[in-house]
Design a protein around this motif. Structure first.
Motif, short mmCIF file in Angstrom:
data_model
loop_
_atom_site.label_atom_id
_atom_site.label_comp_id
_atom_site.label_asym_id
_atom_site.label_seq_id
_atom_site.Cartn_x
_atom_site.Cartn_y
_atom_site.Cartn_z
N LEU A 110 0.82 -1.21 0.00
CA LEU A 110 0.00 0.00 0.00
C LEU A 110 0.86 1.26 0.00
N ARG A 111 1.93 1.24 0.74
CA ARG A 111 2.79 2.43 0.77
C ARG A 111 3.50 2.65 -0.55
N ARG A 112 3.95 1.52 -1.15
CA ARG A 112 4.73 1.62 -2.38
C ARG A 112 3.86 1.95 -3.59
N ASN A 113 2.69 1.32 -3.68
CA ASN A 113 1.89 1.43 -4.90
C ASN A 113 0.67 2.34 -4.77
N SER A 114 0.22 2.59 -3.54
CA SER A 114 -0.97 3.43 -3.37
C SER A 114 -0.68 4.75 -2.69
N GLY A 115 0.55 4.98 -2.33
CA GLY A 115 0.91 6.25 -1.71
C GLY A 115 0.46 6.39 -0.27
N LEU A 116 0.13 5.26 0.39
CA LEU A 116 -0.30 5.34 1.79
C LEU A 116 0.87 5.80 2.66
N THR A 117 0.60 6.76 3.51
CA THR A 117 1.59 7.25 4.46
C THR A 117 1.43 6.47 5.77
N VAL A 118 2.52 5.86 6.22
CA VAL A 118 2.46 4.98 7.38
C VAL A 118 3.40 5.48 8.47
N VAL A 119 2.87 5.57 9.69
CA VAL A 119 3.68 5.88 10.86
C VAL A 119 3.52 4.71 11.83
N VAL A 120 4.62 4.06 12.16
CA VAL A 120 4.59 2.88 13.03
C VAL A 120 5.29 3.22 14.34
N ILE A 121 4.64 2.91 15.45
CA ILE A 121 5.24 3.06 16.77
C ILE A 121 5.41 1.66 17.33
N SER A 122 6.65 1.26 17.57
CA SER A 122 6.88 -0.14 17.90
C SER A 122 8.20 -0.35 18.61
#
Length: 682
Positions: free
Chosen positions: A636-648
């Motif tokens: 999704l991030r690579r092909n759909s431009g989804l911006t992802v923030v992960v807290i882990s």
């Protein structure tokens, strides 16, 4: 909440710790409702909500528990809202208590009617007696009643043809005042009976729905389980377990044994039955097969079985560390609190407020409380999944030596390879609830070094001088974040990590617009994100708190905003996060923690958000589920431009999803450590 037939055993004598805890919580809920109903204009109808906690208490516990909650709630409401709040709590306790007791005894409306008539008669006679003695109060009450009747008659006089009725109303009321004792008695009977029947009608329907929600993960031992228990050795022979309403076994067939002094790790994929096995070891009866023990389970009793759960907040009841260690122990039991705290790494913290402890410290406190009962069997259910690396290592160190220092057996449920390796042997559950020789475990990985690299997209989320302080202006003020500045670009993949208490979750809530910073600004497309709640999707650390519907398909459809009858969309959303579509009709409370997390993500991803914040998204997921979820997010991030923030705190496999890393240290952005390894969560 429990379904019908699963009510608490009623004991004679003083209130038990669990009764006190429930009374305190329900009293607070009722008092809060009463205060709102009194203080907020036109909100009196909300007082009916206060009958629900009181009804649950009356249904589930002894009458003295309801009385204790009523006294506590009424005092709180009186101090804040005066007599109005006091009487509202008393009214809620009366209606809730009446409904709960009648429901518990299996009676119906006729019983309520008779009880209400009796209560109304008593109330009316008491009012007559009071007005007989208090003549000034009687005159004041009569003047108020006369004014109301006069006002009503004048309104009727304005309606053509109603003049005779208005005159008759005034004359009849004046006549009735000459026989005021009968008037007050009749008014008391009618009002109390009416309120009781209305409350019964409304509350009984609410309680019926609550009783229908199965608390499938509730710890429960047999009702006749003796305090003098011998839970080990325990042997399971061809054991199966199926939850109520399910069409397949959650566990089984399983045959295994836990010997005295043994340290056993229980591993397996999500849905393989780990939690169900824990429930059986803690005393739940199997639906098939045999569980053999030399004595009773003794759940919570000295010398019996103790359980430490995944979320320590649910097990910490005392406000002081030393008090929490001994909470619920029998009178006359005096464990060496200082020694127990030193054993779990909390030496010198006996007088600390439990509210100021980190996640790792809370979990170690829960272990100390369990050890105070000198258990012969201790079950640790994924106790490291919500703590940081330092807390996780401390917990593993504590758990690893328990069987050498105490006469006990330890069952440790885990997804992590290094934790399983510390046990003497592992029992690996497979998908059908049986056992296998090996299972893929979650690996650990070094914490990534902070990196400023970002996606080439335009700025999307901008944090400028963000600081946040909890309890501002009070002696309990605590700074969570200080001077945070960074930008998240469109299509970016950002990992934020740090120890427990470093401010990660606070930062996530600010970025999602659920919390406004004390100073500074958080902007989405140049507009404060707090003014656009919902534009940034967030998956909470505790997935269960985000699930509002009773069934999986209803939850996903509601979260995504489409009709649950559109089965194809629900199936597509579930498949996307690696959930078996057959789970669509299962109740939420029948899912494992990892499955709940994937249900949340299924609903969020189905909305096609531009920004997705994931607070500990891998907590509770097995290795295969982690890979599958990360693959979906990377695509999704690579092909759909989804911006992802992960807290882990779990870094393995995040390299492709999050090429950029920020490290939080005590509320500020700092250089990331480069040598630590971890598999735990915060």
């Amino acid at each position: 909440m429990v379904p019908t037939g699963a009510r608490e055993t009623r004991r004679a004598g003083s209130l038990q710790p669990t009764e006190l805890a429930h009374a305190a919580v329900m009293a607070a809920l009722c008092a809060a409702t009463a205060i709102i109903a009194v203080v907020v204009p036109f909100a009196a109808g909300l007082s009916l909500l206060g009958t629900v906690p009181m009804g649950l208490l009356a249904y589930r516990y002894r009458l003295r528990v309801l009385v204790a909650a009523t006294v506590a709630g009424a005092m709180i409401a009186f101090l804040i809202a005066g007599m109005g709040g006091f009487m509202t709590v008393v009214d809620c306790a009366y209606i809730g208590g009446l409904t709960g007791v009648v429901k518990r005894r299996g009676r119906g409306t006729p019983t309520v009617t008779v009880a209400a008539l009796v209560a109304g008669t008593v109330f009316g006679l008491a009012a007559v007696a009071a007005l007989t003695v208090l003549s000034r109060l009687r005159n004041l009450v009569f003047d108020a009643m006369t004014a109301n009747v006069t006002g009503t008659s004048r309104v009727l006089e304005q309606i053509p043809g109603m003049e005779p009725f208005a005159l008759r109303l005034r004359e009849d009321f004046a006549t009735m005042l000459n026989y005021w004792p009968l008037l007050i008695l009749a008014a008391g009977i009618v009002s109390i009976t009416g309120v009781s029947l209305i409350g019964w009608w409304a509350l009984s329907r609410v309680l019926s729905r609550l009783f229908g929600v199965p608390d499938v993960h509730k710890l429960d031992a047999p009702a006749d389980d003796a305090p003098a228990a011998s839970p080990v050795p325990v042997r399971l022979r061809d054991v199966h377990f199926r939850y109520p309403g399910a069409n397949h076994d959650a566990l089984g067939p399983v045959s295994l044994s836990i010997e005295p002094g043994e340290h056993v790790a229980i591993t397996g994929a999500n849905g393989s039955g780990k939690t169900t096995l824990m429930l059986l070891l803690a005393g739940r009866e199997p639906t098939a097969g045999v569980i053999e023990r030399p004595g009773g389970v003794g759940l919570g009793h000295v010398g019996g079985t103790a359980v430490v759960m995944q979320h320590p907040e649910s097990q910490v009841l005392g406000t002081r560390v030393a008090d929490d260690v001994v909470w619920g122990l029998p009178a006359g039991t005096h464990p060496d609190v200082d020694r127990l705290l030193a054993e779990v790494g909390l030496d010198g913290l006996a007088e600390r407020d439990t509210g100021g402890l980190s996640g790792g410290e809370l979990q170690r406190l829960a272990v100390a409380g369990a050890l105070a009962r000198e258990p012969r069997l201790l079950i640790a259910d994924e106790v490291t999944s919500m703590v940081d690396q330092q807390g996780r290592e401390a917990l593993i160190s504590v758990l690893g030596g328990l069987t050498q220092r105490h006469q006990m057996s330890l069952v440790h449920i885990t997804h992590y390879n290094d934790e399983a390796d510390s046990a003497e042997r592992s029992v690996n559950l497979v998908g059908n609830g049986g056992t296998a020789d090996n299972v893929e475990m979650v690996p650990t990985a070094p914490a990534p070094v902070a990196s400023a690299t970002h996606h080439a997209g335009r700025p999307l989320l901008e944090l400028r001088g963000v600081s946040h302080e909890y309890g501002s202006g009070t002696p309990w003020a605590s700074t969570a974040l200080r001077d945070i500045d960074f930008v998240v670009h469109e299509g970016d993949g950002l990992l934020i990590h740090g120890l427990n208490g470093s401010g990660k979750s606070t930062l996530a809530w600010i970025m999602a617009g659920l919390l406004e910073p004390t100073t500074g600004s958080c902007l989405l497309d140049g507009v404060p994100v707090a003014d656009q709640v919902g534009a940034v999707a967030i998956s909470f650390q505790a997935a269960r708190l985000q699930l509002m519907r009773g069934r999986v398909d209803l939850e996903i459809a509601s979260s995504a905003g489409f009709d649950y009858h559109d089965h194809s969309k629900v199936v597509r959303a579930m498949t996307r996060v690696g959930l078996d579509p057959a789970l669509g009709l299962r109740r939420i409370d029948q899912l494992s923690g990892g499955q709940m997390r994937r249900v949340v993500l299924a609903g969020l991803l189905a909305k096609s958000p531009r920004v997705l914040i994931l607070d500990e998204p891998l907590a509770g997921l097995d290795a295969a589920s982690q890979r599958g979820l990360l693959s979906v997010l990377e695509d999704l991030r690579r092909n759909s431009g989804l911006t992802v923030v992960v807290i882990s705190h779990d870094f393995s496999g995040l390299e492709e999803l999050c090429p950029r890393t920020l490290h939080l240290d005590n509320g500020v952005i700092a250089q990331s450590p480069s040598t630590t390894t971890t598999g735990g969560m915060s």
